[in-house]
Design a protein around this motif. Structure first.
Motif, short mmCIF file in Angstrom:
data_model
loop_
_atom_site.label_atom_id
_atom_site.label_comp_id
_atom_site.label_asym_id
_atom_site.label_seq_id
_atom_site.Cartn_x
_atom_site.Cartn_y
_atom_site.Cartn_z
N ALA A 179 45.46 43.86 43.00
CA ALA A 179 44.69 42.63 42.88
C ALA A 179 44.05 42.54 41.50
O ALA A 179 44.03 41.47 40.87
CB ALA A 179 43.62 42.57 43.97
N HIS A 180 43.53 43.66 41.03
CA HIS A 180 42.93 43.70 39.69
C HIS A 180 43.98 43.40 38.63
O HIS A 180 43.73 42.63 37.68
CB HIS A 180 42.31 45.08 39.47
CG HIS A 180 41.68 45.26 38.13
ND1 HIS A 180 40.59 44.52 37.71
CD2 HIS A 180 41.98 46.10 37.09
CE1 HIS A 180 40.25 44.89 36.49
NE2 HIS A 180 41.08 45.84 36.09
N HIS A 181 45.17 43.99 38.77
CA HIS A 181 46.26 43.78 37.82
C HIS A 181 46.66 42.30 37.79
O HIS A 181 46.77 41.70 36.71
CB HIS A 181 47.45 44.65 38.24
CG HIS A 181 48.56 44.68 37.24
ND1 HIS A 181 49.53 45.67 37.24
CD2 HIS A 181 48.89 43.85 36.21
CE1 HIS A 181 50.38 45.43 36.26
NE2 HIS A 181 50.01 44.34 35.63
N VAL A 192 38.52 30.56 50.44
CA VAL A 192 37.14 30.19 50.12
C VAL A 192 36.48 31.15 49.13
O VAL A 192 35.31 31.00 48.81
CB VAL A 192 36.28 30.11 51.40
CG1 VAL A 192 36.82 29.07 52.36
CG2 VAL A 192 36.17 31.47 52.08
N CYS A 193 37.22 32.17 48.67
CA CYS A 193 36.61 33.15 47.77
C CYS A 193 36.38 32.54 46.40
O CYS A 193 36.98 31.53 46.02
CB CYS A 193 37.45 34.41 47.68
SG CYS A 193 39.18 34.13 47.38
N ARG A 194 35.52 33.18 45.63
CA ARG A 194 35.02 32.62 44.38
C ARG A 194 35.96 32.81 43.20
O ARG A 194 35.82 32.14 42.17
CB ARG A 194 33.68 33.23 44.04
CG ARG A 194 33.75 34.74 43.89
CD ARG A 194 32.39 35.33 43.59
NE ARG A 194 31.86 34.86 42.32
CZ ARG A 194 30.67 35.21 41.86
NH1 ARG A 194 29.91 35.99 42.58
NH2 ARG A 194 30.26 34.77 40.70
N ASP A 195 36.91 33.73 43.31
CA ASP A 195 37.78 33.99 42.17
C ASP A 195 39.15 34.45 42.64
O ASP A 195 39.38 34.66 43.84
CB ASP A 195 37.16 35.04 41.24
CG ASP A 195 36.81 36.33 41.96
OD1 ASP A 195 37.35 36.58 43.06
OD2 ASP A 195 35.99 37.12 41.43
N HIS A 196 40.06 34.60 41.71
CA HIS A 196 41.42 35.01 42.05
C HIS A 196 41.48 36.47 42.49
O HIS A 196 42.35 36.84 43.28
CB HIS A 196 42.35 34.76 40.86
CG HIS A 196 42.71 33.32 40.69
ND1 HIS A 196 43.83 32.90 40.01
CD2 HIS A 196 42.10 32.19 41.12
CE1 HIS A 196 43.90 31.58 40.02
NE2 HIS A 196 42.86 31.12 40.67
N ILE A 233 42.94 40.18 46.91
CA ILE A 233 42.56 41.24 47.85
C ILE A 233 42.77 40.76 49.28
O ILE A 233 43.32 41.48 50.12
CB ILE A 233 41.11 41.69 47.62
CG1 ILE A 233 40.96 42.38 46.27
CG2 ILE A 233 40.67 42.65 48.74
CD1 ILE A 233 39.52 42.73 45.90
N CYS A 234 42.33 39.53 49.56
CA CYS A 234 42.50 38.98 50.91
C CYS A 234 43.98 38.87 51.28
O CYS A 234 44.37 39.18 52.42
CB CYS A 234 41.82 37.61 51.01
SG CYS A 234 40.03 37.66 51.18
N GLU A 256 29.61 37.19 32.99
CA GLU A 256 30.90 37.83 32.85
C GLU A 256 31.45 38.27 34.20
O GLU A 256 32.65 38.46 34.35
CB GLU A 256 30.79 39.05 31.93
CG GLU A 256 30.51 38.67 30.48
CD GLU A 256 30.40 39.89 29.60
OE1 GLU A 256 30.49 41.02 30.14
OE2 GLU A 256 30.26 39.73 28.39
N ASP A 257 30.57 38.42 35.21
CA ASP A 257 31.04 38.83 36.53
C ASP A 257 31.87 37.75 37.19
O ASP A 257 32.56 37.99 38.17
CB ASP A 257 29.83 39.15 37.44
CG ASP A 257 29.21 40.49 37.09
OD1 ASP A 257 29.88 41.25 36.36
OD2 ASP A 257 28.07 40.75 37.52
N ASP A 258 31.80 36.52 36.70
CA ASP A 258 32.59 35.45 37.29
C ASP A 258 34.02 35.46 36.79
O ASP A 258 34.87 34.75 37.28
CB ASP A 258 31.96 34.09 36.96
CG ASP A 258 30.79 33.78 37.87
OD1 ASP A 258 30.72 34.42 38.92
OD2 ASP A 258 29.97 32.92 37.53
N ASP A 259 34.29 36.27 35.75
CA ASP A 259 35.64 36.30 35.17
C ASP A 259 36.61 36.91 36.14
O ASP A 259 36.26 37.81 36.84
CB ASP A 259 35.62 37.06 33.85
CG ASP A 259 34.78 36.32 32.81
OD1 ASP A 259 34.34 36.98 31.84
OD2 ASP A 259 34.57 35.09 32.95
#
Length: 385
Positions: free
Chosen positions: A133-135, A305-309, A314-315, A382-385
């Motif tokens: 997911a991070h990748h 509904v999650c805030r970011d990709h 992950i979901c 930066e946490d929203d990136d």
């Protein structure tokens, strides 16, 4: 770093109670079924320690899921430099003298550390979902470039190849399912989707001629030629189908006489669905399928509904994990898929699988609860990136 207050519709921790309740309902049913197997002496090798382990794992799993739900999933992903090496080392130890083949299994995928026995590949699934997911979240805009896609495919094939080397082809299929759902939820070009079936076909042909043993080949071929099995390879599935049907519409109940129940190898584990059929009947097994379908839909819904990709990926990895497990296990019981040792999520016996599945649910709960940012005087944009 920019510090500021950020206002939200609510500053309270929210949790997807429906999802947590559904998986706990399955876990409670599992404990009850394994206790019934012990009580009715359906399988002599299943003692009281099995249902006690299942009950303890359920409680530990609930605690783990709730605790993880309070932790920002983005911070957990940043710890990949810690948990990935540990997970890979534990998995590699299965190829040493510490690895062993559990009774009734075809693969050497377990570790015996003396004080505990567990299956590292269950933890490897979680590690893969987080790192992949991070990748994808970091490389999504560039992923359709050939070199980037090559690295993405290599990332996906590493855990799949490791478990295949263990002989655990069921878990290898699960990794393939996770990979497929996650990459298809990214901005992948249609050209790769068109080419994918050809690469998959080439991979399957290669596995058939160079990886699968004759025994595994026969397990697959017998599905196309039922009743022509001189070596009784389909014996377990035939017995499982008979057990499933014997429960009728409403089942025989949890506590009867030992002779009332058909004994199926691994009835507490990979074939627990057959015991659910005997105990609860068609109505009960249909109810279990509905609850598992609800779990899958809930996870998929939370991905929207999650805030970011990163949260979305992950979901989708969690969705791929549960969905693939369910399809392969129930298909195996219904004799439309080969017996490859894939347990039924939250229902099959196994402490490692139960706790790791709950940890995965905890990640989904974290994504759900952090779908917006709470009041935080040290909020970092930066946490929203």
């Amino acid at each position: 770093m920019k510090s500021a207050f950020k206002k939200l519709p609510s500053d309270k921790h929210s949790i997807d109670g429906g999802l947590l309740f559904a998986v706990t309902l399955c876990a409670a049913i599992s404990t009850l079924l394994i206790y019934s197997i012990t009580y009715n002496h359906v399988l002599d090798t299943v003692g009281s320690s099995y249902w006690k382990t299942q009950a303890f794992s359920m409680i530990a799993g609930i605690v783990a899921a709730v605790v993880i739900s309070f932790i920002d999933y983005r911070k957990l992903v940043k710890l990949w430099v810690v948990f990935v090496p540990v997970t890979l080392v534990l998995t590699a130890l299965t190829f040493t003298g510490l690895g062993y083949r559990r009774e009734g299994a075809d693969d050497q995928a377990w570790l015996n550390l003396g004080f505990i026995q567990f299956q590292p590949s269950e933890v490897l699934k979680l590690a893969f979902i987080l790192t992949f997911a991070h990748h994808l979240s970091r490389d999504e805009e560039e992923m359709n470039k050939p070199l980037h896609m090559l690295f993405i495919v290599i990332h996906g094939m590493i855990p799949l190849g490791i478990v295949a080397m263990q002989g655990d082809y069921g878990t290898a299929i699960v990794f393939a399912g996770i990979f497929a759902f996650m990459i298809c939820s990214a901005k992948i070009s249609w050209k790769y989707l068109v080419a994918a079936p050809f690469f998959v076909a080439a991979g399957l042909i290669g596995m058939w001629f160079f990886a699968l043993s004759e025994f595994h080949k026969k397990r697959i071929l017998i599905l196309f030629h039922p009743g022509t099995d001189p070596e009784y390879i389909e014996y377990q599935q035939d017995l499982g189908l008979a057990a499933l049907k014997s429960g009728g519409v409403f089942g025989k109940g949890l506590f009867g006489k030992p002779d009332d129940y058909i004994t199926v190898p691994e009835i507490h584990n990979d074939f627990i669905f057959t015991y659910a059929g005997q105990v609860f009947g068609f109505i009960g097994t249909l109810g279990i399928i509905i609850v598992l379908a609800y779990v899958c839909l809930k996870i998929f819904g939370d991905s929207r509904v999650c805030r970011d990709h990163l949260g979305k990926f992950i979901c989708m990895g969690a969705f791929g994990l549960v969905f693939t497990h369910c399809i392969m296990n129930i298909g195996m019981v219904l004799k439309v898929a080969p017996v490859i040792g894939v347990p039924l999520p939250f229902l099959s016996a196994g402490g490692t699988a139960m706790i790791s599945m709950y940890a995965m649910i905890g990640l989904v709960l974290s994504i759900y609860s952090h779908r917006a940012v709470n009041y935080n005087v040290f909020y970092d944009e930066e946490d929203d990136d």
